[in-house]
Design a protein around this motif. Structure first.
Motif, PDB file in Angstrom:
ATOM      1  N   SER A  61       0.688  -1.077   0.145  1.00 20.37           N
ATOM      2  CA  SER A  61       0.043  -0.310  -0.322  1.00 20.37           C
ATOM      3  C   SER A  61       0.902   1.097  -0.427  1.00 20.37           C
ATOM      4  CB  SER A  61      -0.830  -0.263   1.261  1.00 20.37           C
ATOM      5  OG  SER A  61       0.142   0.542   2.359  1.00 20.37           O
ATOM      6  N   GLN A  62       0.246   2.722  -0.080  1.00 17.37           N
ATOM      7  CA  GLN A  62       1.210   3.854  -0.457  1.00 17.37           C
ATOM      8  C   GLN A  62       1.932   4.116   0.560  1.00 17.37           C
ATOM      9  OE1 GLN A  62       2.102   5.036  -3.291  1.00 17.37           O
ATOM     10  NE2 GLN A  62       3.508   6.079  -1.993  1.00 17.37           N
ATOM     11  N   ALA A  63       0.661   4.134   1.993  1.00 18.17           N
ATOM     12  CA  ALA A  63       0.921   3.969   3.123  1.00 18.17           C
ATOM     13  C   ALA A  63       2.774   3.528   3.945  1.00 18.17           C
ATOM     14  CB  ALA A  63      -0.408   4.322   3.794  1.00 18.17           C
ATOM     15  N   ASN A  64       2.088   1.560   3.485  1.00 19.78           N
ATOM     16  CA  ASN A  64       3.488   0.685   3.960  1.00 19.78           C
ATOM     17  C   ASN A  64       4.685   0.817   2.996  1.00 19.78           C
ATOM     18  OD1 ASN A  64       1.530   0.253   6.053  1.00 19.78           O
ATOM     19  ND2 ASN A  64       1.427  -1.646   4.492  1.00 19.78           N
ATOM     20  N   LEU A  65       4.748   1.547   1.957  1.00 18.65           N
ATOM     21  CA  LEU A  65       5.502   1.561   1.177  1.00 18.65           C
ATOM     22  C   LEU A  65       7.246   2.384   1.627  1.00 18.65           C
ATOM     23  CD1 LEU A  65       7.048   0.688  -1.666  1.00 18.65           C
ATOM     24  CD2 LEU A  65       6.414   3.249  -2.248  1.00 18.65           C
ATOM     25  N   GLN A  66       7.246   3.276   2.119  1.00 15.75           N
ATOM     26  CA  GLN A  66       7.783   3.498   3.358  1.00 15.75           C
ATOM     27  C   GLN A  66       8.387   3.268   3.856  1.00 15.75           C
ATOM     28  OE1 GLN A  66       8.946   6.415   1.633  1.00 15.75           O
ATOM     29  NE2 GLN A  66      10.891   6.837   3.254  1.00 15.75           N
ATOM     30  N   TRP A  67       7.845   1.613   4.422  1.00 10.50           N
ATOM     31  CA  TRP A  67       8.467   1.207   5.185  1.00 10.50           C
ATOM     32  C   TRP A  67       9.573   0.897   4.547  1.00 10.50           C
ATOM     33  CZ3 TRP A  67       8.204   1.359  10.459  1.00 10.50           C
ATOM     34  CH2 TRP A  67       7.488   1.762  11.301  1.00 10.50           C
ATOM     35  N   VAL A  68       9.689   0.589   3.646  1.00  7.90           N
ATOM     36  CA  VAL A  68      10.930  -0.041   3.118  1.00  7.90           C
ATOM     37  C   VAL A  68      12.316   0.703   3.370  1.00  7.90           C
ATOM     38  CG1 VAL A  68      12.455  -0.878   1.312  1.00  7.90           C
ATOM     39  CG2 VAL A  68       9.733  -1.423   1.148  1.00  7.90           C
ATOM     40  N   ILE A  69      12.136   1.659   3.692  1.00  7.78           N
ATOM     41  CA  ILE A  69      12.747   2.550   3.761  1.00  7.78           C
ATOM     42  C   ILE A  69      13.211   2.956   5.562  1.00  7.78           C
ATOM     43  CG2 ILE A  69      13.932   4.620   3.525  1.00  7.78           C
ATOM     44  CD1 ILE A  69      14.130   3.225   0.978  1.00  7.78           C
ATOM     45  N   THR A  70      12.030   2.868   5.439  1.00  6.93           N
ATOM     46  CA  THR A  70      12.130   3.471   7.308  1.00  6.93           C
ATOM     47  C   THR A  70      12.393   2.180   8.394  1.00  6.93           C
ATOM     48  OG1 THR A  70      10.172   5.256   6.615  1.00  6.93           O
ATOM     49  CG2 THR A  70      10.463   4.199   9.094  1.00  6.93           C
ATOM     50  N   ILE A  71      12.386   1.161   7.903  1.00  4.19           N
ATOM     51  CA  ILE A  71      12.774   0.142   8.860  1.00  4.19           C
ATOM     52  C   ILE A  71      14.021  -0.711   8.738  1.00  4.19           C
ATOM     53  CG2 ILE A  71      12.108  -2.201   6.954  1.00  4.19           C
ATOM     54  CD1 ILE A  71      10.192  -3.159   9.734  1.00  4.19           C
TER      55      ILE A  71
END
Length: 515
Positions: A61-71
């Motif tokens: 989802s667009q909301a979860n995509l940034q977690w690829v970087i953030t985590i």
């Protein structure tokens, strides 16, 4: 680069204080260490270009995509201090190899990921591997190469890899994404295997350190740094006043204060306060933090500008940053040559001047600017300045540190860069968004009112023109603040980095004026 062919040298009397005998093949040792550092650093940008493809193929989802970087950022930034201390206690080569192995294996898992959970789990382990390898890589430079000419050359190459890695990641990311986004992870496999293989055979293991692991310090530092980094990341995508942002920043600050209190009271602290408390190292850490804050903004905003306004493809965007990598490498070699002749504050101070001017140059970009005339000159000036900053500060950040503290001292430097980049992106994104919004409102108000309704094409063209104008204006304000940040770093360097170039040629105790 001439520094990559460091020949075998005799150990200068009194200049090498490691408890271990340095390896005979110093050139190969440098290659192994810097290859690992480059692999870790370029991961920060190489994955960004692949995000739209990851979103589509894995159903993010667009909301979860940034977690690829953030985590990855959370795991890496949160565990750096622990990774450094583990190297000091249980062997730097051992932790370096373990870190490279974890990073490599998790890259394989990320490359074959079939869903969100598999990708995010692999990225978290990648961050842990990087946090083990990165601080011990710099410590291995410090303890492997004799102080003076050989270490200065090695630091020049290491700093060049660290500084150019982000730009190289953009180039590789663009090229590999054209083939298949999974190759952005698979590219780490041959590098990691070669590094782990030769590290075991070329690098000398350090003695196990004295003392025990500071568990309360480890817990408060990991959770505190992770909360701080997440709060800053969240601020960049929402606002500083957002409840989640405030909560995480508050928890991070409280836990880091608790961490400092713990470190002053335990017998074997995770981070001995003598490390950041030293004037030379403290100054180096602060300047690296503030310069890192400004530099990350350059990659973020310029990457968007080149793709959306100049209309470059992902691959062409990566190639547009190639002069940045070249400038960093050239300047790093110049700095490593000068450092035995000129005090580090003058080299880094001059570098900050160049870098601030280069960043200021970006404030003049408009939607009509061209790459060759309006962008390239400032990229070169900025890169040259940053190369002059990184080499002296990398040396002074670990100068005169006790042998048993070399990895954790390196970890503090890595942590400052990581936190600085996150802080800079959060701060400058806020400046960008606010100014862009103001410009959109101003330009919209100027549109003619009344009269015949314009065509859809005319409306679309007007909206695009407003968007481009507003973006460049908002980014120009962010570049201006970034230039000021770097200039402040230069002033702090000139005022407080008082160590002499002659002192960097030995591993002796720091003079009294440095502490």
């Amino acid at each position: 680069m001439s520094s990559t062919t460091v020949d075998e040298v005799e150990e200068p009397s009194g200049s090498f204080t490691s408890h271990d005998t340095p390896p005979k093949r110093l050139g190969l040792a440098l290659f192994v260490i810097c290859a690992a550092q480059l692999m870790i650093v370029l991961d920060g940008t190489i994955v960004n270009i692949a995000l739209p493809h990851i979103e589509r193929d894995l159903g993010f989802s667009q909301a979860n995509l940034q977690w690829v970087i953030t985590i990855y950022t959370l795991a890496f930034g949160g565990v750096l201090l622990l990774g450094g201390r583990l190297g000091d206690l249980y062997g730097r080569r051992r932790m370096f190899v373990w870190g490279v192995a974890l990073f490599t294996l998790s890259s394989l898992v990320a490359g074959v990921a079939q869903n969100e959970a598999m990708m995010l789990g692999a990225r978290a382990v990648q961050g842990l591997g990087g946090a083990l390898a990165a601080p011990n890589a710099l410590a291995l430079i410090t303890t492997t190469f004799p102080a003076g000419k050989e270490r200065n050359k090695a630091m020049g190459v290491f700093a060049a890899m660290s500084g150019a890695g982000a730009a190289i990641g953009l180039i590789l990311g663009g090229a590999l994404t054209e083939i298949d986004w999974r190759w952005n992870f698979f590219i780490n496999l041959p590098i990691g295997i070669v590094v782990a293989f030769f590290a075991q055979r070329i690098l000398t293991e350090s003695e196990d350190g004295r003392g025990s692991l500071d568990v309360p310090g480890a817990i408060t530092s990991i959770v505190g740094l992770s909360a701080l980094v997440y709060g800053l990341t969240h601020a960049a995508s929402t606002s500083w006043g957002d409840a989640t942002t405030v909560a995480y920043l508050a928890v991070g600050v409280v836990l880091l204060v608790a961490f400092v209190v713990i470190e002053t009271r335990v017998a074997h602290p995770l981070l001995p306060m003598r490390i950041p408390g030293d004037r030379t190292r403290g100054t180096s850490y602060f300047v690296m933090l503030i310069v890192g804050a400004g530099m990350f903004a350059m990659f973020y905003f310029l990457g968007i500008y080149i793709q959306t306004i100049l209309g470059y493809s992902a691959l062409k965007t990566g190639l547009a940053f190639l002069p940045f990598s070249v400038g960093i490498v050239v300047a790093a070699q110049v700095a490593s040559f000068l450092i035995s002749r000129v005090d580090p504050r003058w080299i880094s101070g001059a570098g900050a001047g160049f870098a601030a001017v280069g960043m200021w140059g970006f404030t003049h970009l408009t939607p009509q600017s061209t790459y060759a005339a309006n962008l390239l000159p400032w990229i070169v000036v900025l890169a040259f300045g940053l190369g002059l900053i990184f080499v002296p500060l990398t040396l002074t950040a670990v100068h005169a540190v006790e042998h048993e503290d070399s990895s954790v001292a390196s970890a503090v430097l890595n942590t400052m860069q990581q936190v600085g980049g996150t802080l800079g992106l959060a701060t400058l994104s806020t400046i960008f968004v606010n100014n862009m919004g103001d410009k959109v409102a101003e330009l919209t108000a100027r549109l003619p009112q009344g009269g015949p309704a314009p065509s859809k094409e005319a409306v679309a063209a007007a909206q695009q023109a407003i968007a481009h104008e507003a973006f460049t204006y908002g980014a120009s304000r962010a570049y201006l603040v970034a230039a000021i940040m770097i200039a402040v770093g230069g002033v702090v360097t000139l005022l407080f980095l008082t160590v002499r170039h002659g002192e960097l040629a030995s591993d002796g105790a720091a003079p009294a004026h440095m502490g």
